[in-house]
Design a protein around this motif. Structure first.
Motif, PDB file in Angstrom:
ATOM      1  N   LYS A   1      -3.838   1.825  10.622  1.00  0.00           N
ATOM      2  CA  LYS A   1      -3.749   1.847  12.090  1.00  0.00           C
ATOM      3  C   LYS A   1      -4.023   0.462  12.670  1.00  0.00           C
ATOM      4  O   LYS A   1      -3.348   0.038  13.609  1.00  0.00           O
ATOM      5  CB  LYS A   1      -4.736   2.858  12.671  1.00  0.00           C
ATOM      6  N   LEU A   2      -4.977  -0.249  12.116  1.00  0.00           N
ATOM      7  CA  LEU A   2      -5.277  -1.604  12.570  1.00  0.00           C
ATOM      8  C   LEU A   2      -4.089  -2.530  12.331  1.00  0.00           C
ATOM      9  O   LEU A   2      -3.733  -3.343  13.190  1.00  0.00           O
ATOM     10  CB  LEU A   2      -6.523  -2.121  11.843  1.00  0.00           C
TER      11      LEU A   2
ATOM     12  N   VAL B   1      -2.221  -4.148   3.049  1.00  0.00           N
ATOM     13  CA  VAL B   1      -1.808  -2.741   3.061  1.00  0.00           C
ATOM     14  C   VAL B   1      -0.704  -2.503   2.044  1.00  0.00           C
ATOM     15  O   VAL B   1      -0.698  -1.492   1.352  1.00  0.00           O
ATOM     16  CB  VAL B   1      -1.364  -2.315   4.484  1.00  0.00           C
ATOM     17  N   ARG B   2       0.213  -3.433   1.925  1.00  0.00           N
ATOM     18  CA  ARG B   2       1.325  -3.264   0.990  1.00  0.00           C
ATOM     19  C   ARG B   2       0.830  -3.262  -0.453  1.00  0.00           C
ATOM     20  O   ARG B   2       1.280  -2.481  -1.272  1.00  0.00           O
ATOM     21  CB  ARG B   2       2.338  -4.369   1.206  1.00  0.00           C
TER      22      ARG B   2
ATOM     23  N   MET C   1     -10.380   7.993   4.817  1.00  0.00           N
ATOM     24  CA  MET C   1     -10.552   7.638   6.216  1.00  0.00           C
ATOM     25  C   MET C   1     -10.467   6.125   6.412  1.00  0.00           C
ATOM     26  O   MET C   1      -9.904   5.653   7.363  1.00  0.00           O
ATOM     27  CB  MET C   1     -11.904   8.178   6.695  1.00  0.00           C
ATOM     28  N   LYS C   2     -11.031   5.379   5.455  1.00  0.00           N
ATOM     29  CA  LYS C   2     -11.037   3.928   5.590  1.00  0.00           C
ATOM     30  C   LYS C   2      -9.625   3.360   5.477  1.00  0.00           C
ATOM     31  O   LYS C   2      -9.266   2.413   6.173  1.00  0.00           O
ATOM     32  CB  LYS C   2     -11.946   3.322   4.540  1.00  0.00           C
ATOM     33  N   THR C   3      -8.810   3.927   4.597  1.00  0.00           N
ATOM     34  CA  THR C   3      -7.440   3.431   4.451  1.00  0.00           C
ATOM     35  C   THR C   3      -6.614   3.739   5.695  1.00  0.00           C
ATOM     36  O   THR C   3      -5.778   2.943   6.086  1.00  0.00           O
ATOM     37  CB  THR C   3      -6.762   4.040   3.208  1.00  0.00           C
ATOM     38  N   GLY C   4      -6.843   4.885   6.310  1.00  0.00           N
ATOM     39  CA  GLY C   4      -6.127   5.219   7.531  1.00  0.00           C
ATOM     40  C   GLY C   4      -6.471   4.268   8.662  1.00  0.00           C
ATOM     41  O   GLY C   4      -5.613   3.921   9.473  1.00  0.00           O
ATOM     42  N   LEU C   5      -7.723   3.826   8.708  1.00  0.00           N
ATOM     43  CA  LEU C   5      -8.158   2.888   9.727  1.00  0.00           C
ATOM     44  C   LEU C   5      -7.482   1.527   9.545  1.00  0.00           C
ATOM     45  O   LEU C   5      -7.043   0.916  10.515  1.00  0.00           O
ATOM     46  CB  LEU C   5      -9.676   2.733   9.697  1.00  0.00           C
ATOM     47  N   ILE C   6      -7.360   1.093   8.303  1.00  0.00           N
ATOM     48  CA  ILE C   6      -6.729  -0.200   8.034  1.00  0.00           C
ATOM     49  C   ILE C   6      -5.244  -0.149   8.375  1.00  0.00           C
ATOM     50  O   ILE C   6      -4.695  -1.095   8.944  1.00  0.00           O
ATOM     51  CB  ILE C   6      -6.967  -0.616   6.565  1.00  0.00           C
TER      52      ILE C   6
END
Length: 117
Positions: free
Chosen positions: A8-9, A79-80, A1-6
């Motif tokens: 999206k941000l 992210v990369r 969930m935390k990675t998806g938030l980052i």
């Protein structure tokens, strides 16, 4: 969930940086080439308010675009490297990196504070 938030941000900051830089570039080119667009807009209903909004966005953007740029580049690198998210194209990343730098170079080369005054 935390990675998806980052992710999206990062996507939100990417879109905001591109949109704001594009609007600033368009408005600055209108001012630079002395196109009477502001005079034409002022004839419209609420045209004066819209012209004031564009000038406010331009002056406010001088400070906000570098902050958005630094934040977006940091998020893109994070992210990369950490999440290994490669779904976005490299062209978009290059455009996000190059557009604000070209805008800054154009503004510095043409003495933007005198033009905006």
């Amino acid at each position: 969930m935390k990675t998806g938030l980052i992710v999206k941000l990062k996507n939100i900051f990417t879109c905001i940086t591109l949109i704001w830089s594009s609007v600033m570039l368009a408005v600055y080119l209108v001012v630079l080439f002395e196109i009477p667009l502001f005079a034409w807009i002022s004839y419209l209903p609420l045209g004066e308010a819209f012209c004031e909004l564009l000038s406010f966005l331009m002056l406010f953007g001088i400070w906000i675009v570098p902050v958005l740029y630094i934040t977006t580049v940091f998020l893109m690198i994070f992210v990369r490297k950490k999440i290994k998210e490669d779904s976005q194209s490299k062209r978009l990343f290059l455009f996000v990196i190059i557009l604000p730098l070209c805008l800054a170079a154009l503004m510095l080369a043409t003495n933007f504070m005198e033009l905006l005054a």
